[in-house]
Structure formats: C-alpha cells, structure tokens
Scaffold this motif. Structure first.
Motif, PDB file in Angstrom:
ATOM      1  N   PRO A 368     -22.942 -40.251 -17.080  1.00 50.31           N
ATOM      2  CA  PRO A 368     -24.121 -39.485 -17.492  1.00 50.31           C
ATOM      3  C   PRO A 368     -24.733 -39.962 -18.812  1.00 50.31           C
ATOM      4  N   GLU A 369     -23.879 -40.269 -19.776  1.00 52.99           N
ATOM      5  CA  GLU A 369     -24.420 -40.603 -21.091  1.00 52.99           C
ATOM      6  C   GLU A 369     -25.074 -41.974 -21.092  1.00 52.99           C
ATOM      7  N   ASN A 431     -31.221 -36.338 -27.158  1.00 52.72           N
ATOM      8  CA  ASN A 431     -29.829 -36.539 -26.789  1.00 52.72           C
ATOM      9  C   ASN A 431     -29.634 -37.778 -25.910  1.00 52.72           C
ATOM     10  N   GLY A 432     -29.965 -38.911 -26.467  1.00 55.13           N
ATOM     11  CA  GLY A 432     -29.848 -40.155 -25.696  1.00 55.13           C
ATOM     12  C   GLY A 432     -28.640 -40.974 -26.089  1.00 55.13           C
ATOM     13  N   HIS A 433     -27.739 -40.367 -26.844  1.00 60.58           N
ATOM     14  CA  HIS A 433     -26.447 -40.988 -27.187  1.00 60.58           C
ATOM     15  C   HIS A 433     -26.609 -42.351 -27.850  1.00 60.58           C
ATOM     16  N   GLU A 434     -27.539 -42.428 -28.769  1.00 60.85           N
ATOM     17  CA  GLU A 434     -27.772 -43.702 -29.438  1.00 60.85           C
ATOM     18  C   GLU A 434     -26.643 -44.078 -30.379  1.00 60.85           C
ATOM     19  N   PRO A 473     -24.721 -33.538 -17.895  1.00 63.47           N
ATOM     20  CA  PRO A 473     -25.896 -33.973 -18.640  1.00 63.47           C
ATOM     21  C   PRO A 473     -26.773 -32.767 -18.950  1.00 63.47           C
ATOM     22  N   LEU A 474     -27.237 -32.727 -20.132  1.00 61.97           N
ATOM     23  CA  LEU A 474     -28.081 -31.623 -20.545  1.00 61.97           C
ATOM     24  C   LEU A 474     -29.395 -31.673 -19.798  1.00 61.97           C
ATOM     25  N   LEU A 488     -32.195 -32.287 -27.686  1.00 62.81           N
ATOM     26  CA  LEU A 488     -33.250 -32.273 -26.673  1.00 62.81           C
ATOM     27  C   LEU A 488     -32.864 -33.268 -25.585  1.00 62.81           C
ATOM     28  N   PRO A 489     -32.695 -32.822 -24.345  1.00 62.19           N
ATOM     29  CA  PRO A 489     -32.297 -33.756 -23.303  1.00 62.19           C
ATOM     30  C   PRO A 489     -33.378 -34.796 -23.029  1.00 62.19           C
TER      31      PRO A 489
END
Ligand SMILES: *[C@@H]1O[C@H](CO)[C@@H](O)[C@H](O)[C@H]1NC(C)=O
Ligand SMILES: *[C@@H]1O[C@H](CO)[C@@H](O)[C@H](O)[C@H]1NC(C)=O
Ligand SMILES: *[C@@H]1O[C@H](CO)[C@@H](O)[C@H](O)[C@H]1NC(C)=O
Ligand SMILES: *[C@@H]1O[C@H](CO)[C@@H](O)[C@H](O)[C@H]1NC(C)=O
Ligand SMILES: *[C@@H]1O[C@H](CO)[C@@H](O)[C@H](O)[C@H]1NC(C)=O
Ligand SMILES: *[C@@H]1O[C@H](CO)[C@@H](O)[C@H](O)[C@H]1NC(C)=O
Ligand SMILES: *[C@@H]1O[C@H](CO)[C@@H](O)[C@H](O)[C@H]1NC(C)=O
Length: 679
Positions: A368-369, A431-434, A473-474, A488-489
């Motif tokens: 998901p991430e 929330n893009g896991h940067e 996932p959000l 923020l998803p």
C-alpha cells in the motif's frame, strides 16, 4: 443526456460529463466499471492538459455542475432537510445492494479514480533506468500474478499443501485410514505461528505500535448473508484446490461456514487503539486461562518473552470473552479445519473473474505505501500541492480567528494560548510516505519470475512487514496525535473530483477545506489538562451537543444518546471554520472575479454552493439490512445526520438559505463550542 451548450458539445464533452456526472448513466452503479472507465480517464487527462484554459474551464465547470445537479433534489426545500435537498438523487445513481456494494459514498468515487491511476502506473513496463528498485520488485510481483492461472494445478496444489505442512496437519487432508493427530493440535500456537510467519490474523490479532502491543480481535469480518452459498463455494474450493473427496468436503465446508458465522457475530468494527484496555499479563491470565493463553500467543508472535516494561492493550475485550465459550464448544477438528482454511484463503487463486482486478487488489493490499508513493510522485505536481497548502493555511488562520474572537472568552487565557500553540504546531502531511526508504525495506525480498505463489509467500513473510500497525491505506484524512500532524491521503490529491483549479473556490472550501478543518479540530479536543472553570464551561457546551444529536432522527429512528461527541463537535467546528475562510476569500475577491464563483446552469450563490459541496461529500446510500446493523451499534453519526446536525447550528447557513426560525434546519436550541458565526 445533458443539455450542454452546443458550442462545446464535442465527444470529449460527452465523455467528460460521464466521469464527473456519473449520473449520466444511472443504470451503471459505482463499482461496476471496467474498460469504458479507463478510456474516460484517458480522455480526462487529454482535456485537462489541453492548452486553451478558457475552453477547459468551461468544460470542467459544465461537468461539475451536471454532477452536482444530478445528485440534488432541487424541488425539496433546503430548509426542511438539507441533506435530502443536496443528496436526494444519490441513491438512484449509486444504489447500494444486498451483495456488493452494501454502501455507496463519495469516498468510493475518489478511490475508484485512484485505483485507476495506480493501475496505469503498474501497467507501465518495468524500466531499470527509471524505476526505483522497490518499484521494479512490485512490478515483478504484479507481472508474476498476471500469469498465475498458467500454473499447472498439481504444482499449485503441492504449494498449498506445503503451506499447511509448515504449521501442522489439516484434518480434511488426512489420508483414508489415517488418524488426524488431535493431541498435537494447539490452536493458540498454530495461529501465533501463522501470524509470525505470514503476518495473517486468524481468530486473534497482534499489532505493535509506539504506544504498545495490541492484542485481540482481528479486523472485523461481517456475517455472510447467504451461508448455504458460502458453504457451497468452500466445498468446491476444497474439492478443486486441495483434492478433498466430495463427501468430506461437504461436511467440512458446513463446519467452516458455521465457525465463520460464530466468529463474525461477535466482532465489532472498532479501529485498533480506540477503547483499548490496558492489561497486565496477570490480568490476561485471570481472564482467559485455562481456556487459552494469550500471553503465550503474544510471546510466540513476537518471538521473545514479554518484559515488565512492555505496555499491553486488549483490543475489543468482548470478543476475547466470547472466544472462551466458543472454543469450549467446537471440536479440535472443526477448529483446525477452520484455521487452515482461513490460512489457505490468502493464497487462493481465483479461477474466475478478472485477473487484472485480482492482481491489482493483491498489489494494493501488500504494497500500500509503495503504491501511494508512486502515485504521489507521478501526480503530486507542485501546483496541486500548493493549492492544497494554501487551503490549509487559510483554515489554520480561521481557527486562530475563532479562538481569538470574544465568543471564545469562556476559555481561560492559558487554555486559549495553549490551543493557539497547538493549532500553530500542527502540520499537514500528504501521506505519500516520502520519508520511507523503500529500497531498504525491499532489499531482502527475493522474487521469482512466473512463480506467483512463491512470490506471495515471500512478500507475506518478508520480515519488516509483519506486526506493524496494519497499513490500511488511508482514504480519508486523519489526525496523528503523536506527531501532531494531519495526514491527507494521496487519493484526495486527485483534482477534478471534490475540487479543481477550474471550479469555484466554494467547492474547495466546502469539501477539502472542511475535511482538513475537521482533522485540525481533533488536535484541540483533549481537554484533560484544562483548568477547572474552562472544563466546567466545556462540559456544558458538550452536553448541548449530546442532547441535540440525541434528538436527530434517521428513517424515523432517534440516534442513541452518546457520550462520544468528539466527531460531532469536530464536524461543527469544521464547517464553521471553513466557511469563515471562504468568506474571507470572497471579501478579498475583486467584484469582477465574482462570476468565477458561480457554476453554469446553477442559480445558487457562491455561499450556497459551499454548503451543497459540503453536503454532497457525505451523500451515501446503504442497504437495508446493513442499516439496521449500524443502528444497533452506532459509534458514529450517520452521514445524513452529520450534515443536518452541523448546519442547523450555523447562522450563516440559515441566512444563506433564508431558513426561517423554527424550520427544521433552523430550530433552537443551538449548540456551539466556539463562536464565529456572524460573517
Ligand atoms: C496549443 O496547442 C496547439 C496544438 O496542440 C498549438 O498549435 C498552439 O500553438 C498551442 N497554443 C499555446 C498558447 O500554447
Ligand atoms: C502461558 O504462556 C506463558 C508464555 O508462554 C507461559 O509462561 C505460562 O506458563 C503459560 N500459562 C499456562 C497456565 O500454561
Ligand atoms: C525493556 O526491558 C528489556 C529487558 O528487561 C530491555 O532490554 C529493554 O531495552 C527495555 N525497553 C525499554 C523501552 O525500556
Ligand atoms: C469576532 O468575530 C466577529 C465575526 O467574524 C467579528 O465581527 C469580530 O470583530 C470578532 N472579534 C474579534 C475580537 O476578533
Ligand atoms: C507558530 O510557530 C512558529 C514556529 O514553529 C513560530 O515562529 C510562530 O511565531 C508561531 N506563530 C504563532 C502565532 O504563535
Ligand atoms: C536507502 O537504503 C539503501 C539500502 O539500505 C541505502 O543504500 C540508501 O542510501 C538509503 N537511502 C537513503 C536516502 O537513505
Ligand atoms: C448511509 O445512508 C443510510 C440511509 O440511506 C444510513 O442509514 C446509513 O447510516 C448511512 N451510512 C453512513 C456511514 O452514514
């Protein structure tokens, strides 16, 4: 379909109106889609990249207007029931079913668009020159999945048997004349070892977070409405996939179905962390020994003894209590068949249906991430991010205005300044896991070309992914109290659904603005450190909400009076604050620009559009049976009532729609935490 202005009635426009105003084809519901959708999506890209921006703007506004009008029932009075006025036609366009979807809402529309974007990215051929290592692995996994049906049945069956053998013996697989070794079976140890190896939660769950170790009910499984149908499909599965003899498959499938039903009936839909009980191992022993040993489960999953400094929480204690009776009432054979079947289901090939859908959904649940991160990299352009950041800053400014206004005088100065600091300190994070190093995470993952089941096992057993907080996932924004940030998803970054640079700002504040403000409101809801007099004043206001929401009715039923008013209060603050921010925007707007705040073919004023877009985010339909279940265990307010509750407290709404005093949307007494309603 749509009486768009003939000057722009190109085929593009027709397609465009289809996406935005899905309403155009009332018979096709939300989740039925495939090929056409992709074509439409491609077309959307074409249009929004068109270089004549006035033309694009005209098209986009027409289609948004069509969509909004489609959901509305304008012949109703907005002051009677604003939800019905804004969403009255939703259920006709996006009906919920007894099967699937049991509920439809706007979030699903966003999610569907998002899924298509993910799919487009995964279907691009792997390119070592462009793709990061982790992305190459994900594409390799996905490619192997697309070929799974080519695996010869005996090979596939052998792999399933190997998986069973990792954890013991499945009674239904005992050879004729062979005795299943019942005394070797220990259900707690079996589910713990499955969790340890593959991260799967069967009958119990364990999650580790910075706050502690959570043990208890797995994610809720809903009872199957059609148990006989379910039993038949399990029977066929056992016959085809495991080669179980038909008669045995018949009895086994009925037993498994019964167990599933018993388990599902006791489950609750509660996110981990909410209402969790702190426990010591001694307390767990007292509660559940000698029937089952939860300490043992935890230690086996963690693969280490518990320390006195470990913090334990029990998630949904009522479920564990139910397991006591339940475990005593089933035979070890039934129990074991159920556990092994639940295990194998995760590795099951689907022989029917779309391979692409199946593989996309596997990729989504396992990576998901990484997928969010891919979408963010592809679509998170600077203009979009800065549009969102600008709304966020205005929402924060509005919160400050509200807390500094004299209607917040009932708070002590100390509390007030503490709240202002909190608002100031809260950050927005897409929330893009940067911050995640995906190369590192997937470094050790070894995949094989064309061996999907091997790859599935490799990904599931991949070390770093197992007991983490489940990264569902959000799809909605959330507040992270630990890091003081609103997440923020990535799905909400997609323009042209809720907001767009082509639409009036009213829609941006009505939807995105209220969503962000709602989460920001959660950042100031902890009153436990307030001084006594602020606390007393707070409780009076809180009690007003409790009374008021207890008087709301849906389908003739009153909402149960609830002590959980945090969501309702956040809703109220959110719409108030976002409206204030929008008002400020309007005040600063040059009169000549005001027409950009209207939508074609809609007579509503900009402020009215704000409220309609707010309400329409909450449009939903849900299936009858499901409705009843919700009513029984309400832990949140149904969306229609969220809209009605929050707006009926807002003077600005009543003024903008001229709702006379005493009309349903303008009845007293009104509740308010902080003021700010005179704009
Ligand atoms: C817009 O695109 C067309 C071709 O797609 C091109 O001929 C034209 O010059 C472009 N106009 C501008 C302002 O970029
Ligand atoms: C429960 O499990 C723990 C950890 O494995 C063990 O120390 C304890 O003796 C067990 N209790 C019983 C009654 O079996
Ligand atoms: C908890 O205790 C164990 C051993 O008793 C120790 O190794 C570990 O570092 C401690 N953890 C924390 C967070 O204090
Ligand atoms: C409080 O809010 C009202 C309405 O927005 C405004 O007119 C007033 O000036 C504000 N008072 C303060 C002290 O900011
Ligand atoms: C908000 O926080 C920043 C630092 O994070 C600080 O510089 C600024 O003065 C604060 N603003 C207010 C209004 O407190
Ligand atoms: C990510 O991890 C890899 C492998 O562990 C390492 O080589 C790389 O430097 C890391 N990247 C960053 C930005 O930390
Ligand atoms: C969706 O709408 C139905 C009425 O159609 C309602 O009963 C249900 O509670 C709603 N669901 C949510 C999540 O609000």
């Amino acid at each position: 379909m749509e009486n768009a202005s003939p000057a722009v009635a190109s085929s593009q426009l027709v397609l465009l109106i289809l996406i935005a105003g899905i309403a155009g084809c009332a018979q096709g519901h939300l989740l039925s889609q495939p090929a056409l959708e992709l074509r439409i999506q491609a077309q959307e890209q074409l249009i929004s990249q068109h270089n004549d921006s006035a033309y694009v703007q005209r098209l986009m506004r027409l289609s948004k207007s069509a969509e909004m009008r489609n959901y509305m029932q304008p012949e109703l009075q907005p002051c009677d029931n604003f939800y019905d006025y804004s969403c009255g036609n939703w259920a006709k366009i996006n009906p919920a079913n007894t099967a699937s979807p049991r509920e439809t809402n706007y979030e699903q529309l966003l999610l569907k668009g998002y899924h298509h974007k993910q799919q487009r990215l995964l279907q691009r051929s792997a390119d070592a020159a462009i793709d990061a290592e982790a992305v190459l692995k994900l594409k390799e996994f996905y490619a192997s999945c697309l070929h799974y049906r080519e695996t010869p049945l005996p090979v596939y069956r052998q792999q399933l048997l190997e998986i069973v053998a990792e954890f013991g013996h499945m009674p239904a697989l005992a050879l004729p004349g062979q005795q299943w070794p019942a005394d070797e079976f220990d259900w707690v140890a079996t589910v713990a070892r499955i969790k340890r190896k593959y991260g799967l939660d069967i009958l119990l769950r364990l999650q580790v977070s910075p706050a502690g170790i959570y043990v208890g009910q797995p994610q809720q499984i809903r009872p199957q409405p059609n148990r006989l149908g379910r039993a038949a499909s399990i029977r066929e599965w056992l016959v085809w996939n495991l080669g179980v003899e038909r008669e045995l498959a018949e009895t086994t499938s009925l037993e498994i179905t019964n167990m599933e039903d018993l388990v599902a009936r006791q489950m609750r839909d509660i996110p981990v962390g909410v209402l969790a009980r702190p426990r010591t191992t001694k307390e767990l022993d007292e509660l559940y020994l000698p029937v089952y040993n939860l300490t043992k489960y935890i230690e086996l999953v963690l693969d280490r003894p518990l320390n006195p400094n470990d913090t334990l929480y029990e998630h949904v204690p009522s479920y564990q209590a139910h397991l006591l009776d339940f475990v005593a009432g089933v035979s070890p054979q039934m129990h074991a068949n159920y556990i092994f079947y639940s295990l194998l289901e995760h590795f099951s090939y689907q022989w029917a249906g779309s391979v692409v859908d199946h593989c996309m959904s596997k990729a989504r649940s396992l990576f998901p991430e990484l997928l969010d991160n891919m979408v963010l990299r592809e679509y998170g352009d600077a203009a979009t991010l800065s549009d969102i950041e600008a709304v966020w800053l205005q929402i924060k400014r509005s919160f400050r205005d509200m807390l500094e206004n004299d209607t917040a005088d009932w708070l002590s100065l100390a509390v007030r300044s503490q709240l202002l600091d909190q608002i100031n300190a809260t950050r927005l994070l897409v929330n893009g896991h940067e911050d995640v190093n995906f190369t590192q995470i997937y470094e050790q993952l070894q995949l094989k070309p064309r061996d999907y089941l091997h790859n599935l096992r490799a990904v599931l057993s991949h070390d770093s992914l197992k007991t983490k907080m489940s990264a569902a996932p959000l799809t909605a924004p959330s507040y992270d109290a630990v890091e003081k940030r609103v997440l923020l998803p990535v799905a909400l970054l997609q323009p042209n659904y809720l907001w767009s640079r082509y639409y009036p700002r009213a829609l941006r504040y009505g939807s995105l603005g209220t969503l962000l403000a709602h989460e920001l409101a959660h950042s100031i809801e902890d009153v436990s450190h307030w001084d006594h007099s602020s606390m007393i004043a707070y409780h009076k206001r809180w009690a007003c909400f409790k009374e008021q929401y207890g008087r709301l009715r849906l389908n003739g039923e009153y909402l149960p009076k609830s002590d959980l008013q945090a969501e309702n209060i956040a809703d109220n603050l959110a719409v108030q604050v976002s409206y204030h921010a929008y008002s400020k925007y309007l005040q600063e707007l040059a009169p000549s620009a005001l027409s950009s705040e209207q939508l074609p073919q809609m007579t509503q004023s900009p402020r009215q559009l704000f409220f309609i877009s707010y309400a329409q985010f909450w449009c939903n339909d849900s299936q009858e049976r499901f409705r009843d279940r919700i009513a029984l265990l309400v832990s949140y307010t149904p969306s229609a009532l969220r809209v009605l509750g929050a707006l009926s407290n807002l003077d600005s709404f009543q003024r903008d729609f001229a709702c006379i005093s005493g009309s349903p949307m303008n009845s007293s007494p009104k509740c308010q935490l902080y003021g700010l309603s005179l704009d």
